[in-house]
Scaffold this motif. Structure first.
Motif, short mmCIF file in Angstrom:
data_model
loop_
_atom_site.label_atom_id
_atom_site.label_comp_id
_atom_site.label_asym_id
_atom_site.label_seq_id
_atom_site.Cartn_x
_atom_site.Cartn_y
_atom_site.Cartn_z
N VAL A 43 6.51 -7.07 -4.42
CA VAL A 43 7.82 -7.57 -4.01
C VAL A 43 7.91 -9.00 -4.52
CG1 VAL A 43 9.34 -8.08 -2.07
CG2 VAL A 43 7.84 -6.07 -2.00
N LYS B 116 12.64 3.57 1.79
CA LYS B 116 11.81 2.41 2.08
C LYS B 116 11.68 2.32 3.60
CE LYS B 116 11.99 -2.66 1.87
NZ LYS B 116 12.68 -3.81 1.25
N THR C 266 7.11 -1.24 3.38
CA THR C 266 7.05 -2.63 2.96
C THR C 266 7.29 -3.52 4.18
OG1 THR C 266 7.95 -2.08 0.78
CG2 THR C 266 8.04 -4.37 1.42
N GLY D 127 4.75 -1.33 -0.88
CA GLY D 127 5.23 -2.57 -1.45
C GLY D 127 4.72 -3.76 -0.68
N GLY D 128 4.53 -4.89 -1.37
CA GLY D 128 4.03 -6.06 -0.65
C GLY D 128 4.12 -7.34 -1.45
#
Length: 222
Positions: A26, A139, A167, A188-189
């Motif tokens: 991200v 998400k 995320t 995600g991160g």
């Protein structure tokens, strides 16, 4: 209002993106000069999907520049909250759109857009709204605050055909816990773009974090 059903081609393309890389950085661009070296460092670390957030004015330009530089990598936008932003991402060449939450307007447009949509959900009620329109990938945000691994396990009961990209609050040490779940396709991160490394322009650190994170997952057979 008429229901727009998500097209099969868009559904397949989103699955293709989620299958391309188990980890999705991200990315928030504070300095336009960092776009190319940061993108190069992440790709060198083995990442094949890059999410450029629209949290700063530099996001759209970063998408265009990285699409031209890395045509073999999936590059799209995160933190897309309005229809105008969605369209701007498509104009910039973005290959996917990720939203923090969902609205009916975004779901309807995403069902027939050029760039496939990964809508954000935190509850089953939100998921059901997207599910009704044909969405089967979401998400999960903010993951840690919204219940984390336990919540996603529970979601898998009534919605076994849905895939998630969680995320929000996930770290390198906890990513494998999520990826061990059958309904998690990718994670995600922001840990993949360490703030200290970006501030110092230490792109080797960025590459090493990406590579080490991928190797940690693969060593667990995820």
């Amino acid at each position: 209002m008429a229901d727009y059903q998500l097209s099969v081609s868009l559904k397949n393309r989103m699955n293709q993106i989620l299958d391309a890389s188990p980890l999705i950085p991200v990315i928030t661009i504070e300095d336009p000069a960092q776009v190319v070296p940061l993108g190069d460092a992440l790709v060198a670390g083995g990442l094949r999907v890059l999410e450029i957030t629209l949290r700063t004015p530099h996001g759209l330009d970063a998408i265009s520049r990285l699409r031209a530089r890395h045509p073999d990598v999936w590059i799209g936008a995160g933190t897309v909250a309005t229809l105008d932003q969605y369209r701007a991402v498509e104009d910039a060449g973005g290959q996917f759109v990720i939203t923090p939450g969902l609205t009916r307007e975004l779901l309807d447009y995403g069902s027939r857009a050029t760039a496939p949509l990964l809508p954000g959900v935190a509850t089953l009620s939100e998921l059901m709204e997207g599910y009704r329109l044909g969405y089967r990938a979401f998400k999960f945000f903010p993951a840690e605050v919204a219940g984390g691994v336990a919540a996603l396990k529970a979601f898998g009961g009534p919605f076994g055909d849905v895939r998630f990209c969680p995320t929000g609050g996930i770290r390198q040490a906890t990513a494998s816990d999520y990826l061990a779940l059958a309904n998690v396709a990718a994670v995600g991160g922001t840990w993949l773009t360490p703030e200290s490394a970006l501030s110092n322009g230490d792109w080797q650190v960025v590459t090493r974090v990406a590579r080490d994170s991928l190797e940690a997952i693969r060593s667990l057979g995820t």
